[in-house]
Structure formats: C-alpha cells, structure tokens
Enzyme design. Structure first.
Site, PDB file in Angstrom:
ATOM      1  N   ARG A 235       8.545  10.436  -5.018  1.00  0.00           N
ATOM      2  CA  ARG A 235       8.749  11.732  -5.664  1.00  0.00           C
ATOM      3  C   ARG A 235       7.559  12.657  -5.515  1.00  0.00           C
ATOM      4  O   ARG A 235       7.697  13.784  -5.029  1.00  0.00           O
ATOM      5  CB  ARG A 235       8.955  11.541  -7.162  1.00  0.00           C
ATOM      6  CG  ARG A 235      10.137  10.780  -7.491  1.00  0.00           C
ATOM      7  CD  ARG A 235      10.099  10.342  -8.932  1.00  0.00           C
ATOM      8  NE  ARG A 235      11.448   9.962  -9.271  1.00  0.00           N
ATOM      9  CZ  ARG A 235      12.273  10.735  -9.960  1.00  0.00           C
ATOM     10  NH1 ARG A 235      11.873  11.879 -10.451  1.00  0.00           N
ATOM     11  NH2 ARG A 235      13.502  10.348 -10.187  1.00  0.00           N
TER      12      ARG A 235
ATOM     13  N   LYS B 280      -7.119  -3.569   5.889  1.00  0.00           N
ATOM     14  CA  LYS B 280      -7.981  -4.414   6.721  1.00  0.00           C
ATOM     15  C   LYS B 280      -9.418  -4.421   6.230  1.00  0.00           C
ATOM     16  O   LYS B 280     -10.291  -4.972   6.894  1.00  0.00           O
ATOM     17  CB  LYS B 280      -7.953  -3.925   8.177  1.00  0.00           C
ATOM     18  CG  LYS B 280      -6.573  -3.984   8.817  1.00  0.00           C
ATOM     19  CD  LYS B 280      -6.620  -3.348  10.188  1.00  0.00           C
ATOM     20  CE  LYS B 280      -5.215  -3.057  10.706  1.00  0.00           C
ATOM     21  NZ  LYS B 280      -5.215  -2.031  11.749  1.00  0.00           N
TER      22      LYS B 280
END
Lengths: 425, 307
Positions: B58, B86
């Site tokens: 939204r 990562k």
C-alpha cells in the site's frame, strides 16, 4: 636499571601516603619510597613535577576480544589502551572465541600477554561451559591456570539452580562470581532504557526492573550459599538500594559501576546515537544520582570500565537496533572519575581506592600499592592537564565513545608497567 | 513557503505551520487527482527511489503513484532480494543509492532511526515511510488531511486512538500531529499495549473502550499484528475484540458525526467489525485516496528545500 620518580605528589591509599615522596624502581619492582630529596641517585629520573604519582589502576571488567575478535581489539592494543589510561592491570572477560571456559584458553591469553601485553592481564573464566548457562566450567583447573574470577559476562546465568551451584562451588577456591544482572525476558529486544525517550525514539526499552530482578535473585543466592558475589556495572537506583541493603545484612556482595553510569543519562542516545548504546543502558538523572551516592557511601566498591571496543562496522554503520552495545573506556575512565572529585562525591584518595586498591583486594591480586617490593606499576597524572577526547587517537582499536569532543582534566603523562616506562605528551 | 528541513523524518520535528502548509498544498494536488489527466510536469527529471526493507504494497504503491503524478522517475529498490540480505551495511546501501543519483529516497525500515541515519549520509531528501515503532509521518499527514476535509477545524476535536499504541508508528505520528494542531487525543487500549511514559505527552489514557470513545469526534482504530497474541500482550483475539473492537454499538457512544478511520489493512472482527468498517461514518477508503495527494505535496515541498 633503576629509576627514581621525583617531585611528584605520591598518593598511595594502601599505605595511607599522600605527600611529596620519591619512589625508587629497580627492574620490575618498587624498591623504596623516600621523603622528598632523600631518594638515592640513579641514572634515570622521572620528573613528576606538578603531577600525582599513584599506583597503576586496576580494571576488573574489560573486554580484550582476544582470541577470536582481534579486528575489534587484541591483547596488544587493549593493554596499550590500558597503560594510556593509567591502568596496569586488566581483568578480561571470557566472551572470546573460543570462550575462555577451559584452561587452554586461559593459558593462551596469559602466554600471549606475556609476549606482547603492555600490562598485567588477569583472565576471568566463564562460569559455565560455552557461557551457555547449563554446566559449570572447570573452575578449579582454570583457577590454577590463572583465572582470578568467574563470570558468564553479558550472558547472565538465567538458571537459578546453576547460579546457586556456581556460588557454592566457587567457595572451594574462594573466588568471585561476577554477575551481569539482566532478566533476558524482561529486556528482550531492548536497546535503550525504557521510558519516555524509548517511546519518542520508537526503540524497544529495557526496564530498570530487568536489572533489579536479577540483582535481587543473586543477592538471595549469595545469602543462601555464602559464595562471593560481585555485581557488574550497576546502573539503577533500585540496584544500589538492593546492594546497600544486602551489605547491611552481612551478605558477601561487592559491586562496581562504570564512568558512563555516573556521567551520562539516557539523553545521550537521542538522535539515535549508537555511541551511547550500552548494556545495561544509560538511565535517568535519578539513577545517576543514586549511583554517585552508592559510590560515596561505598555501596559501590569499584569503578571499572566495561571497556567494550567495537569495529566501526559493528557500531556505527548500522541501524540502532543492530549496532553493538559498548563503549571503549580504558582511555577516558580516570579523567571521567575525576569529575566525581570535582563534584565532591569522592575525595581523590577514594577515587584511587575504587580504581586500584579495592578491585585488587576484591579479586585477590597483589596490586594497587606502591609499597616496597610491589610490582613497579604506577601512573603519573597531571590533574590540571586538560585534553579533548579524540577517539581517532585512542590506542585501542575501538574508537567507540560517547565522550568524543569532551574536554577532560587529568592527563595521564606516564605509566610504568612491567618495569617499562610509557610516556605521552 | 517551503519546509525547513530537506527531509521528512517525522511529525515530531515539524511545526504546526509546516503541517498546515503541507495540508494546504495537498488540497491543491487533490484537485489534480480529480482531473481527467491526473498528471502534472512539476518534478519532471527528478528521481525517486523507493527503498522498502519491509513489505508494504500500500504505502509503496501510494508513493510510487504520487511520484508518477508529478512526472518523476521512480525506482523501486526491493531489498530482501538485494545486497542487504548478503550483509551489506546500511551506509553502503545509502551510498549506492546516492551514486544512482536519487533526488528523493523514500525509506521504510523495521528499525527506528534508519531514516535519520540515511539523512545524515545522503544529499537526497529522505522521506520516512515508516521506521520501526517510531514514526510514519505521511500516514499521519493523510489522516490529518482526511479529518480536515470533513471537520474543517482540527483544533478542539477529540480524537480517540484505539489499540496497539506501543508498536504503532502511525499512532505516534498522529499523536504529535493532532496535538500540535490543537486536538485532544485519547489513547484507548490495554496497559500492555501502551508505550512507556506516554503520559508525558498531552494525551489521556483509557483502558475502557466505552469511556474512551464517549463523545469523540474522530475514532482511529489501529491494526493489531496478529502475532502479538502469542507474545502475551493480550490473551486472545476474541477477548481483544470483546474489549477493544470497534462495533456499530460502541460507535453510538461517540458523537453522531464521528469519523471512523483505520490505516489499513483492516482485520475485520478483530479491531473493527464489518458494520463499523463499511458504515456511513467510515472514511477508510478516502484516507487511501488522500494519501496520494499528501505524498505529492511532500515531494513537491521538499523539492524546494536546498541543503
């Protein structure tokens, strides 16, 4: 080689000395304390004019990160930071990798310190294997290898039965059990003191009760067992009250606090300042006052640093929630302690007691004095010497401090440690 | 009049005048949204990066559309799949975005303070789209805009905010905004869901729903995160609804013309019943539309602020 330290005001609370004396060092030992201008002639003279000469400071709570986290600190850099701050003896916590929970690790630390340490290092062994809180570590063998106390450091022993066993078992060796008091369920996810500031910053708070609940438990267990309990880094008014009450009841408990708990309040974390993120968290003005009162009336016996050096990536380049807890404290501790003298909380002698004589006595090491025959551990400090805290100039690898830019008094000019002179401008 | 800061980090830092300025500007953009061609060339050539570390369809879509209506280029930086997972530091991510040449960075993050951190690193304007339990300023602005659309004057209104205030950045931003504009704010919920020392702010706290909504002009229900139940904040969803659910019957205790608001997405039958959510007093969908206008106003006003 012999060295004579002249012209300084010698303060050695252990011998009740405060005046102008000369101190003779031969090799690594103190050979004598002489009245002014009565010391023997030597080749090497240290002129301590305008300075105080005090026993080397003893830090009973530091993290040297070695082995395992040498990118944060090593025994070499940590002990260099110590002597820079006037410390000549440092007790290192066991949260290394591997954990110092067996004599091999203890021996490694001591051997490495022998090779490259600038000051004495006294390892604190883990209470339980792997600091997991499940099984007691081999305290006897570790004590024999050189551990002077036991603590699971930042990982409190949550199992009350194991804590009871630790306090009981430690009595065989008459060693101290140091407790980081934190109820991990109450503090879960918390990063700063719980209160209006945690609400306005939207950060999870750690209530004072998280500390006090465990202080109360450990005092009850110390009363039950007769073991020697030491409460680490006291930060709240309630903890001070509990410890004061326990001492009045004759329970064997001692306590320490750290400079940040009497110099700073939780306001220091505003603007999400991770420099001031410590565990236990910085508290309120009320707590700061209570900690000072506790120092004044000897409820709190010791000022330790909880020196917790961190790499910039762990401390600064991260979201507040994920940043590491801790302050790199060895190089500012004495000067911050002097604020207590300025404020009339402690006398200079009392400050020196709490930073050398008393911790030596609590952990049972022959330090904290300039008496004949003692190790030549001492610091020459210019009390009126002012300096600005510049973390980039710290000898510690940890540049993490909330005191950056503070103007402090009490410059450590020279430290004699292991018979060697370290000096700075 | 432009805003004082290059960033919108929270309502806490805004003055009442700045809030009014944003709301007035949003009114102009709402007219644009009512046109057949809902687009203006105002910010052509500028770039908005949507940096969402938490999933939020939204808010992200609302920012994206608002940016497009102003003719900016929009890039969505989807984080879970990116380098953060990562192990890249926040600072490196920020500098990467800087190198991409963003003019605005819209940031949503689960940790409070991350927008503040980015604002100190980036030259771009940083817009907080929700940070941990701290703030969600554009949601509060769209709520204020919605209230003002029907009530004209916010000063003197009684606004009841119901539910998980402790974990709600929407509630926090609304408390700051509403009190700065002179509304009386009541917080309703169990003590387990009230933040520490919240009574240091000018709010009244109610543990009883009936007492709290009596005579209110505006009722804002907050979303309950369903997992809170397992964390011991309340015993069950059923009990929560019984004590704090907004139902048609309870709504009768409020003023006759009371508005019903919710930041969405709603949990029907937990914090709000269907008759209250879909009833004539509900402005929940209007809030969504107003969100576009408010976010256009924020982008527009920040584009004029120079460091």
């Amino acid at each position: 080689m012999s060295i004579l330290i002249k012209n300084g005001r010698v303060i050695d609370p252990a011998q009740n000395i405060d005046g102008h004396y000369e101190i003779l060092i031969e090799g690594k030992k103190i050979r004598g304390v002489y009245p002014k201008a009565k010391g023997p002639k030597t080749d090497k003279i240290i002129d301590a004019s305008g300075c105080i000469v005090i026993p080397g400071l003893v830090d009973m709570h530091a993290h040297l990160r070695d082995p395992g986290f040498e990118y944060k600190e090593s025994i070499r850099t940590g002990t260099m930071a110590a002597v820079r701050g006037g410390f000549t003896s440092v007790c290192c916590m066991p949260n290394t990798n591997p954990v110092n929970d067996n004599k091999t690790v203890t021996e490694f630390i001591l051997r490495k310190n022998y090779a490259e340490g600038a000051c004495f290092v006294y390892p604190i062994g883990a209470i339980t294997k792997g600091q997991k809180g499940e099984e007691l570590a081999e305290m006897g063998m570790m004590k024999e290898a050189g551990c002077i106390a036991f603590s699971d450091d930042g990982r409190p022993v949550t199992n009350s039965l194991i804590m009871r066993r630790a306090l009981e078992y430690s009595k065989i060796f008459n060693v101290l059990i140091i407790s980081h008091c934190e109820d991990l369920k109450l503090s879960e996810g918390g990063v700063i003191n719980e209160g209006f500031i945690s609400t306005t910053l939207g950060l999870r708070g750690i209530p004072k009760a998280a500390e006090e609940v465990m202080v109360a438990r450990d005092i009850a267990l110390a009363g039950l067992t007769g073991g020697r309990l030491h409460i680490a880094h006291v930060s709240t008014e309630g903890s001070v009250r509990l410890i004061r009450d326990a001492k009045e009841r004759g329970i064997s408990v001692t306590a320490e606090t750290c400079p940040h708990y009497f110099c700073l309040t939780e306001d220091a974390v505003n603007n999400y300042n991770t420099s001031a993120k410590v565990n236990p968290p910085l508290r309120t003005e009320r707590d700061v006052e209570a900690v000072k009162q506790g120092l004044k009336d000897n409820t709190i016996d010791v000022i330790a640093t909880d020196h917790a050096p961190h790499h910039i990536d762990d401390k600064y380049n991260k979201e507040f929630d994920a940043a590491s807890f801790g302050i790199s404290g060895l190089e500012t501790a004495f000067s911050l302690g002097l604020k207590l003298v300025e404020q009339g909380v402690l006398s200079l002698k009392q400050l020196i007691m709490k930073m050398s004589v008393t911790p030596s006595g609590i952990i049972g090491i022959p330090k904290g004095t300039l008496a004949e025959g003692a190790d030549a551990d001492l610091a020459v400090i210019d009390l009126s010497g002012e300096f600005i805290v510049e973390p980039d100039r710290f000898l510690s690898k940890g540049k993490n401090t909330p005191f950056k830019g503070w103007q402090l008094k009490g410059a450590v000019l020279k430290t004699v440690s292991k018979g060697k002179i370290y000096e700075w401008e | 009049m432009m805003l004082k800061s290059k960033d919108l980090l929270g309502i806490k830092d805004l003055s009442a005048e700045e809030i009014i300025n944003i709301l007035d500007t949003a009114a102009v953009f709402k007219d644009v949204l009512a046109r057949d061609i809902k687009k203006v060339p105002t910010l052509r050539g500028k770039t908005v990066v949507n940096l969402f570390f938490e999933p939020s369809t939204r808010t992200r879509t609302s920012f994206e559309l608002a940016a497009k209506r102003l003719s900016t280029d929009v890039v969505n930086f989807s984080v879970p799949a990116s380098s953060i997972a990562k192990g890249e530091t926040l600072k490196d991510t920020a500098l990467t975005i800087q190198a991409l040449g963003a003019d605005f960075v819209v940031i949503r993050h689960g940790s409070a303070g991350v927008p503040h951190f980015l604002s100190s690193v980036l030259k771009a304007s940083v817009i907080n789209a929700g940070d941990g339990s701290n703030e969600h300023p554009t949601q509060a602005l769209l709520d204020l805009f919605t209230i003002r659309s029907s009530k004209e004057n916010i000063e003197g209104l009684t606004v009841a905010i119901i539910g998980d205030v402790a974990h709600s950045r929407v509630a926090k931003s609304n408390i700051y905004g509403l009190t700065k504009l002179g509304a009386k704010v009541r917080l309703i919920g169990p003590p387990t869901l009230m933040p520490a020392a919240i009574n240091n702010l000018p709010v009244d706290i109610y543990n009883s729903m009936e007492e709290g909504i009596r005579g209110a002009d505006v009722i804002m229900t907050l979303r309950i995160q369903l997992e809170r139940q397992n964390r011991g904040f309340f015993p069950s969803l059923e009990e929560y609804f019984k004590l704090y659910g907004l139902t048609g019957d309870r709504l009768k205790l409020a003023k006759d013309d009371a508005m019903v608001m919710h930041p969405g997405p709603i949990n029907r039958g937990i914090e709000i019943s269907t008759d209250a959510a879909d009833g004539p007093r509900s402005v929940i969908l209007e809030q969504v539309t107003n969100g576009l206008a408010v976010r256009m106003a924020v982008l527009y006003l920040l584009s004029g602020v120079k460091e």
